[in-house]
Design a protein around this motif. Sequence first.
Motif, PDB file in Angstrom:
ATOM      1  N   HIS A 352      26.020  45.062   6.872  1.00  0.00           N
ATOM      2  CA  HIS A 352      26.083  44.349   8.156  1.00  0.00           C
ATOM      3  C   HIS A 352      25.327  43.020   8.155  1.00  0.00           C
ATOM      4  CE1 HIS A 352      22.000  45.125   9.822  1.00  0.00           C
ATOM      5  NE2 HIS A 352      22.062  46.265   9.165  1.00  0.00           N
ATOM      6  N   ARG A 353      24.244  42.918   7.405  1.00  0.00           N
ATOM      7  CA  ARG A 353      23.486  41.657   7.397  1.00  0.00           C
ATOM      8  C   ARG A 353      24.276  40.523   6.751  1.00  0.00           C
ATOM      9  NH1 ARG A 353      19.861  45.660   6.493  1.00  0.00           N
ATOM     10  NH2 ARG A 353      18.145  45.853   7.984  1.00  0.00           N
ATOM     11  N   PRO A 361      22.997  41.315  16.937  1.00  0.00           N
ATOM     12  CA  PRO A 361      21.788  41.401  17.755  1.00  0.00           C
ATOM     13  C   PRO A 361      20.855  42.500  17.229  1.00  0.00           C
ATOM     14  CG  PRO A 361      23.723  41.265  19.155  1.00  0.00           C
ATOM     15  CD  PRO A 361      24.219  41.428  17.759  1.00  0.00           C
ATOM     16  N   GLN A 362      19.565  42.308  17.438  1.00  0.00           N
ATOM     17  CA  GLN A 362      18.565  43.209  16.869  1.00  0.00           C
ATOM     18  C   GLN A 362      18.781  44.662  17.289  1.00  0.00           C
ATOM     19  OE1 GLN A 362      16.440  42.291  14.556  1.00  0.00           O
ATOM     20  NE2 GLN A 362      15.637  44.378  14.357  1.00  0.00           N
ATOM     21  N   TYR A 363      19.111  44.902  18.560  1.00  0.00           N
ATOM     22  CA  TYR A 363      19.282  46.281  19.032  1.00  0.00           C
ATOM     23  C   TYR A 363      20.418  46.970  18.289  1.00  0.00           C
ATOM     24  CZ  TYR A 363      23.571  45.319  21.608  1.00  0.00           C
ATOM     25  OH  TYR A 363      24.869  45.001  21.928  1.00  0.00           O
ATOM     26  N   LYS A 364      21.465  46.219  17.950  1.00  0.00           N
ATOM     27  CA  LYS A 364      22.611  46.799  17.245  1.00  0.00           C
ATOM     28  C   LYS A 364      22.253  47.084  15.784  1.00  0.00           C
ATOM     29  CE  LYS A 364      26.753  45.558  18.783  1.00  0.00           C
ATOM     30  NZ  LYS A 364      27.599  46.722  19.179  1.00  0.00           N
ATOM     31  N   GLU A 366      19.269  47.806  14.713  1.00  0.00           N
ATOM     32  CA  GLU A 366      18.379  48.972  14.724  1.00  0.00           C
ATOM     33  C   GLU A 366      19.157  50.270  14.885  1.00  0.00           C
ATOM     34  OE1 GLU A 366      15.544  48.178  17.778  1.00  0.00           O
ATOM     35  OE2 GLU A 366      14.460  46.655  16.600  1.00  0.00           O
ATOM     36  N   SER A 367      20.180  50.265  15.716  1.00  0.00           N
ATOM     37  CA  SER A 367      20.982  51.474  15.915  1.00  0.00           C
ATOM     38  C   SER A 367      21.766  51.830  14.655  1.00  0.00           C
ATOM     39  CB  SER A 367      21.927  51.292  17.105  1.00  0.00           C
ATOM     40  OG  SER A 367      21.198  51.256  18.315  1.00  0.00           O
ATOM     41  N   ILE A 368      22.256  50.825  13.942  1.00  0.00           N
ATOM     42  CA  ILE A 368      22.940  51.073  12.666  1.00  0.00           C
ATOM     43  C   ILE A 368      21.994  51.760  11.692  1.00  0.00           C
ATOM     44  CG2 ILE A 368      23.894  49.948  10.598  1.00  0.00           C
ATOM     45  CD1 ILE A 368      25.158  47.871  12.492  1.00  0.00           C
ATOM     46  N   LEU A 511      26.189  50.889  19.384  1.00  0.00           N
ATOM     47  CA  LEU A 511      27.192  50.466  18.390  1.00  0.00           C
ATOM     48  C   LEU A 511      28.514  50.135  19.065  1.00  0.00           C
ATOM     49  CD1 LEU A 511      26.768  52.810  15.291  1.00  0.00           C
ATOM     50  CD2 LEU A 511      25.728  50.611  15.753  1.00  0.00           C
ATOM     51  N   ALA A 512      28.805  50.827  20.154  1.00  0.00           N
ATOM     52  CA  ALA A 512      30.084  50.612  20.841  1.00  0.00           C
ATOM     53  C   ALA A 512      30.082  49.364  21.716  1.00  0.00           C
ATOM     54  CB  ALA A 512      30.413  51.835  21.694  1.00  0.00           C
TER      55      ALA A 512
END
Length: 583
Positions: A352-353, A361-364, A366-368, A511-512
Amino acid sequence: MVDKEEPVTPAPSPTEEGMATIGAAGAGDQPQSAGNNTNVKIVIIGAGMAGLSAANHLLQNGCEDFLILEARGRVGGRIVSIPLSNNQKVELGANWIHGVLGNPIFELAVQHGLVSVVNVPKPHKVVATTEDGHQVPFNILQEIYEAYVCFLRRCDEYFLCQYSPPPDIHSVGEHINYEIEIYLSEVQDPKEKRLKQSIFNCLLKRETCITGCNNMNEVDLLELGSYTELQGGNIVLPSGYSSILRPLGAQIPKQSILTKCPVKKIHWKRKKTFTGLETVDENSEDEHSDDSERTVTEVPTGDLRGASVESNTSSNCDFPAGNVRIDCEDGRVFHAAHVICTIPLGVLKNTHRALFDPVLPQYKQESIENLMFGTVDKIFLEYERPFLSADISEIMLLWDDDKRDMNSSEEELASEDYLSKNWFKKIYSFAKVTDTLLLGWVSGREAEYMETLDHKAVAEKCTEILRNFLQDPYVPKPKRCVCTSWKSQDFTGGAYTSIPVGATQEDIENLAQPLYATPQAMKPAIVFAGEHTHSSFYSTVHGAYLSGRTAAQHLLASDEPDEIIMESDGSDLSAWIQGIALD
């Protein structure tokens, strides 16, 4: 002996049905464009269940200007079969339709005659044996199974109830083992206690394959109940799960699917400049990826003048072109108004990076990282002739785990030296698919190690296991052994999603979340779909299907209320059930 013509790699290979039915476009069928650049309204990345579902939903609502980019040479994603002898097929991926009521995959199968509405289950006789060939009496097996199911249901309850688990217990494995310890404390005979413990251990190994993890100690106790189980049991399609691909691909034009087209980069936030659209330089902005309702990453408002604006015409598929740029590994470039990204979680974890520009976004991110994408593999053993009793459908393998694991550290259990000597002890059973075909399951680190082995070595080890547990030196060697390798596959990176300790259902919801290129955008630049984006049905095909439909609907929604066609006909059992008024 193992058939010399077995696949060189244990990778899922293209299915004849998948390729012929969906009609993946060959080079001659692909859309023509100037140079390597192609403009299209919507790009769907991935031709698995979520991608095919999204495409069908777009078509049902009059939107035909889309393109599916599939990295593999086939469609179907984690739904794939290969042929064996005597016109027999084996499913390397999805195996069952999980539940009947409200399951769109079951409804689709019934609608197209792939399964009978009246499902008569076959007799299922399980034999449980120890390493020395001792067969466990059925009443003991039934007793332990019923206790285990009770323990597992109690774990489910924490998600909905307000009470807290016992102190220092955070995982499903810890809670079940806590209950097992209490349950077995009343057993006085050490031999009986060890036997019952081995049955519990076997059921926990089975649970790792169902959940998709290495050990149930990894799975968050408070989140286990977030998964919604549909009623009706597990349904097997007589013609194989991959037959569900036929109705899904029937309406999709050949030229709308490009196979062998892996995506290298998605430029999803671009601004208008004097020279055209360019990717926003995140370093030059005050970008903190705050969790706003639309997950907007800010773009200077001054740059929006003259940019494409969403059309408010009545057409559901009237989108601006060129907002998102997709670069493919082979040099082809696609410009689209919107992208539906169905890339599996295992691939997102690895790429993803580098894949998204700018980064997510950072929150996404982190969830990954928070969610788990475990390894679950199958081992198929094909024989020349039957050798098991006709009435036996499954052999449970009761390994004496305590002897080997009691004093081993986590590091030792993960070492190559340990795995090379013990990987096969994670196989919890061999189930009879047909009289001449057995199926074994293996999960976690042991599955990853198995993927590195030659098929012949796996076949020899499985033969040794069966001879020991059945106390029969004449158990034949299989003529063919087929193993899956989902972890090693570049375009999957594992089997399916689960919620580990420390993660929550909110991570799946994150993620959604769609991504908007600008705060003013009416529709998202990227919508995400796949089993890992459905917060109640993660890890399932019907979860992937529903997420694809939801993603398409995000893009079909107009500013004014407009009718959205949810299904192509009136056979939707879910809609019928929901229409019943309950007083």
